[in-house]
Design a protein around this motif. Structure first.
Motif, PDB file in Angstrom:
ATOM      1  N   LEU A 200     -25.792 -20.716 -24.269  1.00 55.56           N
ATOM      2  CA  LEU A 200     -25.807 -19.472 -25.025  1.00 55.56           C
ATOM      3  C   LEU A 200     -24.460 -19.141 -25.662  1.00 55.56           C
ATOM      4  O   LEU A 200     -24.422 -18.531 -26.724  1.00 55.56           O
ATOM      5  CB  LEU A 200     -26.240 -18.312 -24.113  1.00 55.56           C
TER       6      LEU A 200
ATOM      7  N   PRO B 194     -35.442 -18.704 -28.721  1.00 57.43           N
ATOM      8  CA  PRO B 194     -34.606 -17.994 -27.742  1.00 57.43           C
ATOM      9  C   PRO B 194     -35.385 -17.524 -26.521  1.00 57.43           C
ATOM     10  O   PRO B 194     -34.822 -17.379 -25.437  1.00 57.43           O
ATOM     11  CB  PRO B 194     -34.050 -16.802 -28.540  1.00 57.43           C
TER      12      PRO B 194
ATOM     13  N   VAL C 176     -28.757 -11.929 -20.584  1.00 51.98           N
ATOM     14  CA  VAL C 176     -29.275 -13.063 -21.357  1.00 51.98           C
ATOM     15  C   VAL C 176     -30.259 -12.570 -22.416  1.00 51.98           C
ATOM     16  O   VAL C 176     -30.315 -13.105 -23.526  1.00 51.98           O
ATOM     17  CB  VAL C 176     -29.939 -14.099 -20.418  1.00 51.98           C
TER      18      VAL C 176
ATOM     19  N   ALA D  74     -30.384 -13.430 -26.290  1.00 47.45           N
ATOM     20  CA  ALA D  74     -31.596 -14.038 -26.849  1.00 47.45           C
ATOM     21  C   ALA D  74     -32.152 -13.197 -27.989  1.00 47.45           C
ATOM     22  O   ALA D  74     -32.633 -13.725 -29.001  1.00 47.45           O
ATOM     23  CB  ALA D  74     -32.640 -14.219 -25.750  1.00 47.45           C
TER      24      ALA D  74
ATOM     25  N   TRP E  79     -23.120 -19.073 -33.396  1.00 51.07           N
ATOM     26  CA  TRP E  79     -24.456 -19.658 -33.580  1.00 51.07           C
ATOM     27  C   TRP E  79     -24.723 -19.957 -35.056  1.00 51.07           C
ATOM     28  O   TRP E  79     -25.223 -21.031 -35.393  1.00 51.07           O
ATOM     29  CB  TRP E  79     -25.535 -18.684 -33.087  1.00 51.07           C
TER      30      TRP E  79
END
Length: 1795
Positions: A1440, A1461, A1479, A1483, A1618
């Protein structure tokens, strides 16, 4: 050949030229047709057909082809027909709607499978129909409309035909002609119409043609017809095979070379409905050594055409063997010379050509070609052979009618369609054709009844189109004596006067019936009666019947035949040994006859009084001739001459017929009496004033002027015998006669049929009361019932025992009540009132569906046009609401006042039911309205002393039975009820006289009627009757007060009423009950006090025990508690699925749907209505239009995965293993059964709920883990520090995918290390958990190995670590996605969120699958205390955090944004649920970025102008600066950034925001489902507010919205990393960087029209099979993608695997499941892995009932609840379980894969 050619000029042997033909083209056609068989070597193929057609056209139009063909076509069509060429090129308007011409009918010829409509309110009779175009163009709102599919071509639309409609229907396409005398008064002919009919007058589109062309056309058509007749003259009447070779050669032939030593013969197989395709295919392969493909093709030709040549050759012996072998299985086969067979095939082409002419045009003229054809058909034939010389002045049309049976399926249908097109030319043409058909009708019927193998295509059914037309029917009845001839046919046929396959005509007058003979067993006779009924039903024919005595005389003679047929005699000592079923055939015949009787009788409403009385006299004469045995009709061995004897009753002697029903022969069938009853029903013409005009004073005079009183008693005795017999049967006196007698009774008194027989017999007896002295009639009834003694004071009977005697009395009183009070026929009740009365009494017993209602009402009344209108007036319709509901009709409250519990159509039991319902509705009895007419004197019967005596003993025997018999009366209340009802009727009708008689006339013990009535007034046993008795005595007291006062017992009210013993018993019982309840309460209080201390002491220990031994319920097998002491699991099903839909790239409609999705998917929109039928259904269907695939979702845009479901039942693991063994044993024991489960697929059936399953999942409680409370930025920082401090973990690195996705190999279904890890481990806690995990892995692996081609995720090759389905994504993630999708558009429970709709089993299932993931991870980390959780957790965090993805130390080369995700979130829930919230935040933002990328791909292929426009942004509080976020995601790839910029500029910020909202909302819903399942206490539902669902979910999950991103530095860094990773990858390789988004809107099935018949309208394109390109005979619509398939058709079958197209399509569309709507069968088909089941359709008719296969023909409407249930079944993946449950409940034989 040389011998033939010498007769023709040599110039005709020249090859054919172009369109400029010499005048001798017809001669060339003749020569060609004669020589073609030899020239073609007797082989007929498509080239032969093309040659024949070309020559026919050339000869037909000569040198003027330009009048028929467009300039682009200079030659005659060869492959296509002329009409097809004209329609294809639009020649002179061909292929378009016909021009509007006032006065011209529609006459559209229906094709097979086309929709037809019938409006009962508008149509003159049931044969009048409308095509779809005309129906939808006319107004039928509120009318009774039925809809059906044409099973054969040939019928035509009646729009524009004034004779077909009650009122003008005002069709805009077919307006009426301007007013003229012909328009209102059809021209009639006093003699047969001439065959020389002039052209249709006043036709505006006439095309002037030369006489040469007209002659050319006429000569060619004439020759073609003569060729057909010459050929058929030599054809056999029915398919049969000669026995020897000599017989083969002796067959008649037209072959001029038939003496040639080498002759060729052909074997022809004929079509039938007895043998299957497969059977004939194998037969042909065995006998002819054809290949399978060739044999299958030949079978199709046989089915389509009606026959096919299978062999041709000169080896007569071999051909004969083949033909005889085929005939052994009763398959039609002929063997004839190849020359004659070839000519017959030529005949089929000529008939096809003739039909084509009727569809073609000459310029704009649509009529001239049909007129030419009609003229030639109505001309005399010029044939070589003398055809049908027995027909005087025969025409070609006569001969074709007679030769129709020699043809086969396709030519027959083509000819019928040709005839139908001739009928529509003009009324004269219709009359001419009708006359010729009537002329040969008796021979047509011969062939139909005795010869024809294909009755369904018989020309006999052409009668329906002729006999129902008023002008045609009266023409053929008057000028061709057709009624007389049909009656003669019926007489000859049923007396078995059949010689050489012909019915003798005219018949022998003294023929006798034999109910065991062939005619009665034949099932084809009913249409003959129908033809007669159609003929007699038209108004002009009814006028003829009424005014011409000859017709009633002939009909009475025919009815004589069936008088007293099939009589019965009571079996006294022994049971009937052989129960024949001949009675069924007899009832079929006589009931068919009785329907004609009904119509015949109705005709006399048009007669004069003299004509009606003459008819009555005629019928009575014929009855007496039969009943007195004057004519030899009755069997003298069973029926004796009529004798009379004296009966004494009430001190008076009566002469009555001597007959004992217990000993004599009695028949149910008295057709002449039924006819007489119909004549007597015309009471409006039989009143005194009308009779006085013809010299009579009453109805009695009509009979007595020709017959004595004894003759009248003879007439009525036969119906009376039946009434007595059925009373005895119901009483049980005929039990030894077996079911035969019971079956006859059921038919005779059946609700739908009784009006034809039982009611008629009752009416005859009722009529006798006004003709003969009522006392004599009543005594005759008593004598026939054997009750003279009972009503004379003798309580015992020689034959009737206790209960039997009471039942007979009850039955007899019922007959008396009926004949005294029933006024339906006696007052000639109007049809609407009769219908109302029947409906009211049918519904008085309770609400019922329409189908059940019409079973309670006579079919004549149901068929009447007013039925449904009256039903609406008296009943409330309750529309079906739920899936299982049916529409019901309930009687309105005010209509209950019209209910008479003694209504004569009620049986004894139903009468008691109605009395219970009406118990509190005491009503004053009203008169029965005999106000005028012959039955006005009927109330005088209540002055009868005989009736008074009957009433007295009815009551006296009840009141005195204990003292006289020493026992109670068997049925006192029923008899008392009837007797009191009769007395009340008498007091209403004739109060004064009856009151005086009741006190003057004394009987037993010098008592009178008032005495015995008074005895019931205060009798404790008969309290329910007290009110009626008091009413009776009060009414009598008004006329004879002193007599009543002296007999009534007056209670002293001052002393109060005597205590009622029943009330005392009730009070005592209630006191005992209260005492017991008080004692129980005291014991409970004492128990609670004594055990309170013990509970306190054990509280602590009990809590500990509960923690240790928490119970999860009981095992469904052993019924013991489920706890940790014994391993147990939850029964579940893991199935492959292609359920989840991807958003299609270039379909604007789907993007518009997304843009229009509501802001909250957990709230219903309220757009749908549950009202049934749907309001404005037609308009909504028209607005929706037709879609090529019914708006189904494209099958290629789906995502494959595994779906898991549970049935909520649990089982011990050892019980599960035992149960699995029992399943295998059952499969071995029932080897031929198609079982609901598949053992190779590890399937089983839940023993409790019968759900399908294949895995057993571990059961766990929600974890007590608490979430990490560290703020998100701090958690990110500490996670990074933790990773830095951790040591390298080679084991973990080896367990991650090598392609850099960050996935773990141990969660792959085909991981090669799974089995070795399972074998080598020794620290897994027991083998039980391993078995449950293994059940999931085995099923997943099996499916994974078969579905690699359906998965587009990058994964290792088979055999490598990590191969196969990735379980966190494609099992758990997929299942949660499916759960979320199923909840879209549904209201959340308690105004909450989507998670509040989750069931406990669903959450338990998710936890169970996560437990399996946890166990699989721990399996690979031996020796670690945490089973590797920390290592996997760190790997997830590395995946991540972008800074770890971009370092060289890790191998995460695959961009995170190319992964789903949600999968990472599932992985986290499996190993580290405590960090779910943090998380989840990562996500969610990864999902946002990924959605932006996906939108660029979608919108780049979409046109902006065709998508929905949005005014302004609606969610700025959630998304903030959309443009900045959008561009920051794509800025790392220049090419991608350019594309994204264009997209954003094109679609604008508002639409981009809406799409971002719609595509990311499902992620939040799925995350909420996961979090609530894993940690329910940590993710509670926030307080309800007016916010949209998106905001509420962000609040629940505590995720910062995108608008807060500027304040989230940590998130900004992650997003930047990302996006940079993705951008660099995209720049390097654009092909592998696409992102496909899931479809975010509510899932729907294909759109079916709201009105079912709209499927058959303009849906030709939609209802075309995509595989074979044809309109399927039995179409199935895939409800997932909307594609049309051929249901169980050979054209699209997979020959290798024997799979039908529905199964083949299922594999391409739904994977293992299929949902189909079968149009013609009107039902649903569910498929799953070679199994299937049928289910009720989502359509209901207007009455709210299911109509499978559209048998009832009512229009059907889509029922919202049923349609929604189908959708929910699909959404919940419940189809496998539905199929399993259906198969489990039946012994299914399989074969579903062939559908």
């Amino acid at each position: 050949m040389s011998s033939i050619s010498s007769f023709f000029p040599s110039k005709f042997l020249l090859p054919m030229n172009t369109r400029d033909r010499p005048p001798e083209s017809l001669s060339h056609l003749r020569f060609s047709l004669e020589t073609l068989p030899g020239a073609r070597k007797y082989i007929f193929n498509h080239h032969t057909r093309e040659q024949i057609l070309s020559q026919l056209y050339d000869a037909f139009w000569g040198s003027q082809a330009h009048l028929f063909l467009p300039p682009s076509h200079s030659n005659a069509p060869t492959i296509s027909l002329l009409s097809e060429v004209q329609a294809g090129t639009g020649f002179q308007g061909a292929g378009k709607d016909t021009p509007i011409i006032p006065g011209r009918p529609c006459s559209h010829i229906f094709k097979k499978g086309e929709s037809c409509f019938r409006c009962k309110d508008c149509a003159l009779d049931d044969s009048c129909v409308l095509c779809s175009r005309c129906f939808h163009a006319t107004s039928h709102e509120g009318h009774n409309v039925s809809f059906f599919i044409a099973q054969q071509p040939g019928g035509c639309c009646d729009c524009g035909d004034a004779e077909a409609w009650r009122l003008p229907i005002a069709c805009p396409y077919h307006p009426a002609a301007p007013e003229s005398p012909d328009a209102t008064t059809p021209r009639s002919y006093a003699k047969p119409i001439s065959d020389d009919i002039p052209p249709v007058a006043n036709y505006p589109n006439r095309m002037p043609i030369t006489q040469e062309l007209r002659d050319s056309m006429g000569r060619t058509v004439g020759y073609a017809l003569d060729f057909v007749l010459d050929t058929l003259n030599l054809s056999p009447d029915d398919p049969s095979v000669p026995n020897t070779e000599a017989e083969v050669r002796l067959q008649p032939t037209g072959d001029p070379m038939h003496r040639d030593p080498i002759e060729h013969y052909s074997v022809v197989v004929w079509n039938d409905d007895k043998h299957s395709f497969e059977e004939i295919t194998k037969l042909l392969m065995d006998l002819t050594h054809l290949s399978r493909d060739h044999a299958v093709e030949m079978c199709h030709d046989i089915d389509e055409n009606g026959r096919e040549v299978i062999l041709t050759g000169s080896d007569v012996t071999h051909l004969l063997e083949v033909a005889q072998a085929i005939s052994q299985i009763d398959l039609g086969v002929t063997m004839r010379r190849a020359y004659d067979t070839f000519r017959e095939q030529t005949v089929a082409v000529i008939i096809e050509w003739l039909l084509d002419l009727t569809r073609s045009r000459l310029g704009p003229d649509l009529l001239v070609l049909r007129e030419v054809l009609a003229k030639e058909l109505l001309s005399q034939p010029r044939t070589k052979f003398l055809s049908h010389p027995e027909v005087a002045n025969r025409t070609r049309l006569d001969c074709l009618f007679l030769d129709h049976t020699k043809l086969w399926k396709k030519p027959r249908l083509n000819l019928k369609e040709t005839y139908a097109s001739i009928l529509s030319l003009s009324r004269d043409h219709k009359l001419a054709v009708a006359g010729h058909f009537a002329n040969v009708y008796h021979r047509v019927v011969d062939a139909y009844l005795l010869v024809d193998r294909e009755a369904e295509t018989s020309i006999k059914y052409f009668a329906l189109q002729l006999f129902t037309v008023p002008s045609a029917s009266v023409h053929i009845v008057r000028n061709h004596k057709l009624i007389s001839r049909i009656l003669a046919i019926i007489s000859a046929f049923f007396t078995n006067q059949i010689e050489e396959k012909h019915i003798v005509y005219p018949p022998h007058p003294l023929g006798t019936l034999d109910v065991e003979s062939f005619p009665f067993k034949s099932k084809r006779f009913m249409p003959i009666f129908s033809d007669l009924r159609y003929l007699c039903h038209t108004a002009p024919v009814q006028a003829l019947i009424a005014t011409n005595r000859e017709y009633i005389n002939q009909f009475a003679k025919t009815c004589q035949l069936f008088m007293c047929v099939s009589p019965n005699k009571r079996a006294v000592t022994t049971h009937v040994e052989y129960e024949t079923d001949a009675w069924i055939s007899v009832f079929n015949v006589t009931l068919s006859l009785s329907r004609v009787i009904k119509v015949y009788g109705e005709a006399f409403s048009r007669s004069s009084v003299a004509q009606l009385t003459s008819a009555i006299t005629t019928v009575v004469h014929h009855i007496l001739m039969v009943c007195t045995l004057t004519e030899e009709r009755l069997d003298r061995t069973k029926f004796e001459p009529i004798e009379f004897h004296e009966v004494y009753f009430g001190n008076t002697a009566y002469q009555v017929v001597k007959f004992d029903v217990l000993e004599g022969w009695v028949s149910f069938h008295h057709s002449l009496h039924w006819l007489l009853a119909e004549l007597f029903k015309h009471v409006d013409r039989l009143d005194e004033q009308s009779l006085r005009e013809i010299g009579l004073t009453s109805v009695r005079d009509i009979i007595t002027r020709h017959a004595s009183e004894q003759a009248i008693l003879t007439v009525i005795d036969f119906p009376l015998r039946v009434l007595a017999m059925i009373a005895q049967i119901r009483t049980g006196l005929w039990v030894r006669n077996g079911f035969v007698i019971r079956g006859q009774l059921l038919h005779y008194r059946d609700f739908m049929l009784r009006e034809l027989c039982y009611d008629q017999d009752l009416f005859i007896v009722q009529t006798a009361l006004i003709i003969v002295d009522p006392d004599t009639v009543i005594v005759t009834i008593l004598d026939r019932f054997g009750l003279i003694g009972y009503f004379s004071g003798a309580f015992l009977h020689a034959t009737y025992e206790g209960a039997q005697l009471a039942n007979m009395v009850e039955e007899m009183l019922f007959v008396l009540i009926t004949i005294f009070s029933e006024n339906g026929n006696a007052s000639k009740m109007p049809i609407e009132r009769a219908v109302r009365r029947e409906i009211v009494h049918a519904l008085a017993m309770g609400a019922c569906p329409f189908t059940e209602l019409i079973k309670r009402v006579a079919e004549r009344l149901v068929d009447d046009v007013c039925f449904e209108r009256v039903l609406e007036e008296v009943a409330n319709f309750k529309a079906p609401e739920t899936v299982t509901d049916l529409g019901t009709y309930e009687l309105k409250d005010e209509a209950f006042d019209e209910v008479n519990p003694f209504f004569y159509h009620y049986t004894r039991n139903k009468r008691e039911e109605v009395e219970t319902i009406l118990l509190n509705r005491l009503r004053k009895k009203t008169a029965h309205q005999y106000t005028h007419g012959p039955f006005a004197i009927l109330p005088l019967c209540f002055e009868s002393e005989v009736l008074l005596q009957v009433l007295f003993y009815s009551l006296y025997n009840i009141s005195s039975s204990p003292s006289r018999l020493g026992r109670r009366h068997p049925r006192p209340k029923a008899i008392l009820d009837q007797a009191l009802h009769l007395i009340m009727l008498a007091l209403v009708e004739r109060a004064t006289v009856f009151s005086h008689l009741s006190v003057v006339k004394t009987f037993e013990e010098e008592k009178n009627l008032v005495d015995v009535v008074c005895g019931f007034e205060h009798h404790d046993k008969y309290k329910p009757y007290r009110a009626r008795v008091e009413w009776i005595l009060t009414q009598i007291a008004q006329h004879v007060p002193d007599d009543v006062r002296s007999r009534r017992r007056v209670l002293d009210l001052s002393l109060g009423r005597a205590p009622d013993p029943q009330d005392a018993k009730k009070r005592a019982a209630k006191a005992r009950q209260e005492a017991i309840m008080k004692q129980m309460k005291e014991q409970q209080a004492s128990f609670a006090y004594n055990f309170d201390d013990i509970d306190d002491e054990e509280d602590e220990s009990m809590e500990e025990t509960q923690e240790e031994q928490q119970s999860y319920g009981t095992c469904i097998v052993c019924q013991e508690d489920l706890n940790v002491a014994r391993p147990f699991g939850m029964l579940g099903l893991v199935q492959p699925s292609r359920f989840i839909r991807r958003h299609p790239d270039s379909h604007n409609a789907y993007l518009n749907e997304v843009l229009q999705t509501p802001a909250s998917l957990d709230r219903t929109t309220g757009a749908t209505t549950n009202k049934f039928p749907p309001p404005q259904a037609e308009a909504l269907d028209a607005k929706a239009g037709s879609s090529p695939n019914f708006e189904g979702f494209p099958a290629q845009s789906t995502r494959f995965g595994l779906h898991s479901s549970v049935c909520s039942h649990m089982m011990h693991l050892d019980c599960f293993q035992v149960y699995s063994v029992s399943i295998r044993q059952r499969h071995r024991a029932q080897s031929t059964r198609n079982h609901p489960e598949s053992v190779p697929r590890k399937e089983y059936i839940c023993p409790l709920c019968k759900s399908l399953g294949n895995v057993i999942l571990p059961v766990t409680s929600p974890t007590q883990t608490t979430l990490v409370n560290v703020p998100f930025p701090d958690w990110i920082r500490s996670a990074g520090i933790g990773i830095l401090k951790s040591k390298p973990d080679p084991l973990l690195d080896s367990l991650q995918f090598r392609n850099g996705t960050g996935e773990f190999v141990f969660w792959s279904a085909q991981d090669s290390g799974y089995n070795s890890a399972m074998r080598s481990t020794d620290r897994w806690e027991g083998t039980e958990s391993a078995k449950m995990v293994d059940s999931v892995m085995v099923v997943s692996k099996s499916i994974s190995q078969q579905t690699r081609h359906l998965r587009d995720r990058p994964e290792p090759e088979a055999g490598e670590r990590g191969a196969g389905i990735y379980l966190p994504e494609e099992l758990i993630g997929y299942t949660i996605c499916a759960i979320e999708i199923a909840q879209r558009g549904m209201d959340a429970s308690g105004e909450g969120l989507v998670v509040d709709n989750l069931t406990d089993p669903q959450m338990g299932m998710i936890r169970g699958m996560l437990t399996c993931m946890t166990k699989l991870a721990g399996l690979h980390f031996k020796g670690r205390a945490d089973e590797g959780r920390e290592a996997v957790k760190q790997a997830i965090i590395k995946r991540l955090l972008p800074e770890w993805s971009r370092t060289s130390l890790t191998s995460f080369s695959y961009p995170l944004l190319l992964r789903d995700p949600f999968t990472v979130l599932v992985e986290t829930a499996a190993v580290a649920p405590e960090m779910l919230r943090h998380v989840l935040i990562l996500a969610y933002y990864a999902c946002l970025a990924r959605t932006v990328i996906g939108l660029v791909y979608v919108l780049n292929k979409t046109r902006s102008h065709s998508t929905a426009q949005l005014g302004r942004r609606a969610h700025e509080d959630i998304f903030g600066d959309v443009r900045m976020f959008f561009m920051s995601v794509v800025r790392h790839s220049p090419v991608f950034e350019h594309t994204a910029t264009l997209v954003f500029e094109t679609f604008g910020e508002a639409r981009i925001e809406k799409l971002l909202y719609a595509f990311t909302l499902p992620f939040l819903r799925r995350a909420a489902v996961l979090c609530r399942s894993v940690l329910p206490s940590c993710f509670p539902t926030p307080p309800t507010s007016g916010l949209c669902e998106y905001n509420r979910l962000l609040t629940m999950l505590k995720v910062p919205p995108l608008s807060d991103l500027p304040n989230q530095d940590t998130l900004q860094n992650a997003l930047s990393g990302w996006c940079a990773h993705y951008g660099h990858s995209h720049a390097a390789s654009q092909l592998n960087c696409g992102v496909v988004l899931d479809f975010p809107a509510t899932y729907r099935l294909a759109r079916l029209p709201l009105v079912l018949d709209n499927l058959f309208g303009a849906q030709d394109r939609a209802l075309t099979c995509h595989r074979c390109g044809t309109m399927p005979v039995d179409a199935a619509i895939c409800l997932l993608c909307g594609v049309t398939c051929c249901m169980q058709s050979d054209c699209c079958r997979d020959e290798d695997n024997d799979r039908g197209e529905c199964n083949m399509h299922t594999r391409e569309c739904g994977g293992t499941i299929g949902v189909y709507f079968l149009i013609k069968r009107c039902m649903l088909l569910y498929l799953y892995s070679n199994n299937g089941t049928f289910s009720s359709p989502p359509y209901l008719d207007a009455h709210g009932e299911v109509d499978i296969s559209m048998r009832r023909g009512r229009r059907q409407y889509l029922h919202h609840a049923r349609w929604e249930d189908v959708r929910k079944t699909w959404l919940s993946h419940g189809i496998p379980t539905i199929i399993a449950r259906r198969l489990e409940a039946s012994l299914d034989s399989g074969g579903w894969e062939t559908l």
